[in-house]
Scaffold this motif. Structure first.
Motif, PDB file in Angstrom:
ATOM      1  N   TRP A 123       0.806  -1.212   0.000  1.00 23.98           N
ATOM      2  CA  TRP A 123       0.000   0.000   0.000  1.00 23.98           C
ATOM      3  C   TRP A 123       0.845   1.269   0.000  1.00 23.98           C
ATOM      4  N   LEU A 124       2.141   1.142   0.205  1.00 24.86           N
ATOM      5  CA  LEU A 124       3.021   2.299   0.276  1.00 24.86           C
ATOM      6  C   LEU A 124       3.512   2.687  -1.118  1.00 24.86           C
ATOM      7  N   PRO A 125       3.950   3.938  -1.295  1.00 27.41           N
ATOM      8  CA  PRO A 125       4.425   4.366  -2.627  1.00 27.41           C
ATOM      9  C   PRO A 125       5.542   3.486  -3.175  1.00 27.41           C
ATOM     10  N   GLY A 126       6.505   3.105  -2.315  1.00 33.61           N
ATOM     11  CA  GLY A 126       7.580   2.237  -2.789  1.00 33.61           C
ATOM     12  C   GLY A 126       7.072   0.897  -3.268  1.00 33.61           C
ATOM     13  N   GLY A 127       6.093   0.338  -2.568  1.00 27.15           N
ATOM     14  CA  GLY A 127       5.512  -0.933  -2.968  1.00 27.15           C
ATOM     15  C   GLY A 127       4.728  -0.822  -4.267  1.00 27.15           C
ATOM     16  N   ILE A 128       4.058   0.303  -4.470  1.00 29.61           N
ATOM     17  CA  ILE A 128       3.319   0.509  -5.716  1.00 29.61           C
ATOM     18  C   ILE A 128       4.287   0.575  -6.891  1.00 29.61           C
ATOM     19  N   VAL A 129       5.403   1.288  -6.700  1.00 25.69           N
ATOM     20  CA  VAL A 129       6.413   1.349  -7.763  1.00 25.69           C
ATOM     21  C   VAL A 129       6.960  -0.051  -8.051  1.00 25.69           C
ATOM     22  N   ALA A 130       7.247  -0.811  -6.989  1.00 23.17           N
ATOM     23  CA  ALA A 130       7.750  -2.178  -7.170  1.00 23.17           C
ATOM     24  C   ALA A 130       6.745  -3.043  -7.917  1.00 23.17           C
ATOM     25  N   ASP A 131       5.466  -2.821  -7.662  1.00 24.21           N
ATOM     26  CA  ASP A 131       4.426  -3.594  -8.332  1.00 24.21           C
ATOM     27  C   ASP A 131       4.321  -3.203  -9.804  1.00 24.21           C
ATOM     28  N   VAL A 132       4.296  -1.894 -10.077  1.00 20.46           N
ATOM     29  CA  VAL A 132       4.177  -1.418 -11.456  1.00 20.46           C
ATOM     30  C   VAL A 132       5.379  -1.841 -12.295  1.00 20.46           C
ATOM     31  N   MET A 133       6.568  -1.779 -11.694  1.00 19.36           N
ATOM     32  CA  MET A 133       7.800  -2.073 -12.429  1.00 19.36           C
ATOM     33  C   MET A 133       8.204  -3.544 -12.341  1.00 19.36           C
ATOM     34  N   ALA A 134       7.386  -4.382 -11.713  1.00 14.22           N
ATOM     35  CA  ALA A 134       7.638  -5.829 -11.630  1.00 14.22           C
ATOM     36  C   ALA A 134       9.007  -6.134 -11.041  1.00 14.22           C
ATOM     37  N   PHE A 135       9.349  -5.434  -9.963  1.00 11.10           N
ATOM     38  CA  PHE A 135      10.625  -5.694  -9.300  1.00 11.10           C
ATOM     39  C   PHE A 135      10.569  -7.029  -8.564  1.00 11.10           C
ATOM     40  N   HIS A 136      11.694  -7.714  -8.522  1.00 12.36           N
ATOM     41  CA  HIS A 136      11.820  -8.975  -7.810  1.00 12.36           C
ATOM     42  C   HIS A 136      13.025  -8.901  -6.901  1.00 12.36           C
ATOM     43  N   PRO A 137      12.945  -9.468  -5.694  1.00 14.16           N
ATOM     44  CA  PRO A 137      14.120  -9.466  -4.814  1.00 14.16           C
ATOM     45  C   PRO A 137      15.213 -10.367  -5.369  1.00 14.16           C
ATOM     46  N   GLY A 138      16.455  -9.909  -5.265  1.00 15.59           N
ATOM     47  CA  GLY A 138      17.574 -10.736  -5.693  1.00 15.59           C
ATOM     48  C   GLY A 138      17.896 -10.655  -7.165  1.00 15.59           C
ATOM     49  N   ASP A 139      17.166  -9.835  -7.943  1.00 17.36           N
ATOM     50  CA  ASP A 139      17.499  -9.681  -9.347  1.00 17.36           C
ATOM     51  C   ASP A 139      18.868  -9.024  -9.493  1.00 17.36           C
ATOM     52  N   VAL A 140      19.479  -9.201 -10.651  1.00 14.19           N
ATOM     53  CA  VAL A 140      20.757  -8.534 -10.882  1.00 14.19           C
ATOM     54  C   VAL A 140      20.559  -7.057 -11.177  1.00 14.19           C
ATOM     55  N   LEU A 141      19.324  -6.643 -11.423  1.00  9.11           N
ATOM     56  CA  LEU A 141      19.054  -5.214 -11.527  1.00  9.11           C
ATOM     57  C   LEU A 141      19.233  -4.578 -10.157  1.00  9.11           C
ATOM     58  N   TRP A 142      19.310  -3.270 -10.142  1.00  5.26           N
ATOM     59  CA  TRP A 142      19.587  -2.571  -8.894  1.00  5.26           C
ATOM     60  C   TRP A 142      18.325  -2.340  -8.066  1.00  5.26           C
ATOM     61  N   ASN A 143      17.214  -2.950  -8.454  1.00  7.15           N
ATOM     62  CA  ASN A 143      15.980  -2.717  -7.705  1.00  7.15           C
ATOM     63  C   ASN A 143      15.922  -3.503  -6.409  1.00  7.15           C
ATOM     64  N   VAL A 144      17.015  -4.187  -6.046  1.00 11.57           N
ATOM     65  CA  VAL A 144      17.021  -4.939  -4.794  1.00 11.57           C
ATOM     66  C   VAL A 144      16.753  -4.019  -3.606  1.00 11.57           C
ATOM     67  N   TRP A 145      17.070  -2.716  -3.752  1.00  6.68           N
ATOM     68  CA  TRP A 145      16.828  -1.779  -2.654  1.00  6.68           C
ATOM     69  C   TRP A 145      15.339  -1.599  -2.362  1.00  6.68           C
ATOM     70  N   TRP A 146      14.505  -1.933  -3.309  1.00  5.73           N
ATOM     71  CA  TRP A 146      13.079  -1.741  -3.095  1.00  5.73           C
ATOM     72  C   TRP A 146      12.470  -2.885  -2.297  1.00  5.73           C
ATOM     73  N   GLY A 147      13.198  -3.951  -2.082  1.00  8.64           N
ATOM     74  CA  GLY A 147      12.648  -5.062  -1.333  1.00  8.64           C
ATOM     75  C   GLY A 147      11.767  -5.938  -2.197  1.00  8.64           C
ATOM     76  N   PRO A 148      11.041  -6.875  -1.579  1.00 12.06           N
ATOM     77  CA  PRO A 148      10.236  -7.831  -2.347  1.00 12.06           C
ATOM     78  C   PRO A 148       9.022  -7.185  -2.975  1.00 12.06           C
ATOM     79  N   GLU A 149       8.440  -7.917  -3.898  1.00  8.19           N
ATOM     80  CA  GLU A 149       7.196  -7.475  -4.502  1.00  8.19           C
ATOM     81  C   GLU A 149       6.099  -7.414  -3.448  1.00  8.19           C
ATOM     82  N   PRO A 150       5.162  -6.481  -3.598  1.00  9.47           N
ATOM     83  CA  PRO A 150       4.052  -6.459  -2.657  1.00  9.47           C
ATOM     84  C   PRO A 150       3.207  -7.721  -2.757  1.00  9.47           C
ATOM     85  N   VAL A 151       2.824  -8.251  -1.630  1.00  6.05           N
ATOM     86  CA  VAL A 151       1.992  -9.450  -1.591  1.00  6.05           C
ATOM     87  C   VAL A 151       0.612  -9.027  -1.089  1.00  6.05           C
TER      88      VAL A 151
END
Length: 324
Positions: free
Chosen positions: A262-290
Motif C-alpha cells: 500500500w506504500l508508494p515504494g511498494g506501488i512502484v515495485a508492483d508497477v515495475m515488476a521488481f523482484h528481490p535478488g534480481d541482478v538489476l539494482w531494484n534490490v533496494w526496493w525489497g520484495p514485490e508487494p503481496v
C-alpha cells in the motif's frame, strides 16, 4: 510555462557534462547487468538440470554406495531423496531467474530491462543529482533572481526544468534500451541459450510497453518532486538532502509485506515488476508487494498523497521565492 521555456531548459539540461556522464553510466550498467544475468543464469540452468539428471539416472546413488559402502543402500536412498528435493528446487529457482534474464534478448524485453533500472534506486538518484544541478545551480550561481524577475512564477520554472529533465531521461532510457537490445540480439542469443524462456511476441510486447510506460510515469513524478524540493531548499546541497531523505522514506516498510503493497515504494515495485535478488539494482526496493487487493485500488492513496505533496511543495516554494 511555454514550449520555448521548456526548449531553453532542455538545451541546458541535456548538454551538461554531468547529465551525459550519469546517463552514460546508467546505460552501461543496464548492458552490464544484462550480460551478467544471461551469462550466470544460462550456466546455472544447465548445471541444475545436469544435477537432476544424475539423480534420476542413478549415478548419484551408485557414487554414494562407492564412497560410503559401510552405510549401506538405505543411507544412500535417503540421501538421494534429499538431493532430489534440493535439485528440483534449484531447477525451479534457476528457471525463474533465467526467464527474467531472457527478457533482455528481445527488443521489447530489452527496453523493459532498461526501464526497470531507470525507475529503480540508481535511476532516481541520477534524477536527484540532475534536478539539484538544474534548479539549485540557479541559486548557487545567483541567477535565480534574473529568472524570477523575468517571470515571478516559480511554478513555471519548476515545470519547465522538470519537463526538460524528464524529456532528457526519456531519451536516455531509449538509448539504454537500444544498447541492451543490440547486446541481446548480437551477443546474448548466440552465446547464452535462453530461447526456451522467451515470452510469446504479443505478451513480450505488452510487458515491455507496461514497464516503459511505468518508468516514464515514475521518472516524470520524481523529476517534478526533485526539482520542486530543490527550489524549496534554494541550493544544490539542500535539494540533494531533501530529495535523498524522501527517497530513503520511500523504501521504508519493505520488510512488512502486508503494508508494503500500500506504500508508494511498494506501488512502484508492483508497477515495475521488481523482484528481490534480481541482478538489476531494484534490490533496494525489497520484495514485490503481496496482496490480494487490485493494484489500481492500492495505488489510489499513493496517487492522492503524491498529488497533494507536489501541490504543497510547489506552494511552499512559491511563497519562499516571491519577488518583492
Amino acid at each position: 510555462m511555454t514550449i520555448w521555456h521548456v526548449r531553453a531548459e532542455l538545451r541546458k539540461t541535456a548538454l551538461r557534462p554531468l547529465t551525459l556522464l550519469l546517463f552514460a553510466l546508467l546505460g552501461v550498467g543496464c548492458v552490464t547487468t544484462a550480460f551478467y544475468a544471461q551469462d550466470y543464469w544460462s550456466g546455472t540452468v544447465q548445471r541444475a538440470h545436469e544435477s537432476l539428471r544424475n539423480i534420476e539416472s542413478g549415478e548419484s546413488y551408485r557414487s554414494c554406495l562407492e564412497l560410503n559402502p559401510k552405510l549401506g543402500p538405505e543411507y544412500c536412498t535417503r540421501t538421494g531423496e534429499r538431493e532430489r528435493q534440493l535439485s528440483e528446487e534449484w531447477v525451479a529457482d534457476s528457471r525463474e531467474k533465467a526467464a527474467e534474464a531472457a527478457r533482455a534478448q528481445t527488443v521489447p524485453g530489452a527496453f523493459g530491462w532498461a526501464a526497470q533500472a531507470f525507475a529503480s534506486f540508481p535511476g532516481l538518484v541520477v534524477l536527484v543529482l540532475l534536478a539539484a544541478q538544474s534548479m539549485g545551480g540557479e541559486y548557487d550561481n545567483r541567477t535565480a533572481g534574473n529568472l524570477l524577475l523575468a517571470d515571478p512564477r516559480i511554478r513555471a520554472h519548476i515545470g519547465a526544468k522538470a519537463a526538460a529533465l524528464w524529456l532528457t531521461t526519456a531519451a536516455a532510457l531509449c538509448c539504454a534500451g537500444a544498447a541492451v537490445a543490440v547486446f541481446g540480439l548480437v551477443k546474448g542469443r548466440p552465446d547464452y541459450p535462453l530461447h526456451a524462456f522467451h515470452l510469446p511476441p504479443g505478451e513480450d510486447l505488452l510487458q515491455g510497453l507496461r514497464l516503459v510506460g511505468g518508468a516514464l510515469v515514475v521518472t516524470a513524478v520524481w523529476s517534478v518532486v526533485a526539482v520542486a524540493l530543490t527550489a524549496l531548499a534554494r541550493s544544490q546541497a539542500g535539494g540533494i538532502a531533501r530529495s535523498g531523505a524522501l527517497l530513503v522514506l520511500l523504501m521504508l516498510g519493505s520488510g512488512a509485506a502486508w503494508l508494503w503493497g500500500w506504500l508508494p515504494g511498494g506501488i512502484v515495485a508492483d508497477v515495475m515488476a521488481f523482484h528481490p535478488g534480481d541482478v538489476l539494482w531494484n534490490v533496494w526496493w525489497g520484495p514485490e508487494p503481496v496482496s490480494t487487493v487490485p493494484s489500481l485500488l492500492r495505488a489510489l492513496p499513493t496517487v492522492l498523497v503524491t498529488a497533494l505533496g507536489i501541490w504543497w511543495i510547489t506552494r511552499a516554494a512559491e511563497r519562499g521565492n516571491e519577488v518583492t
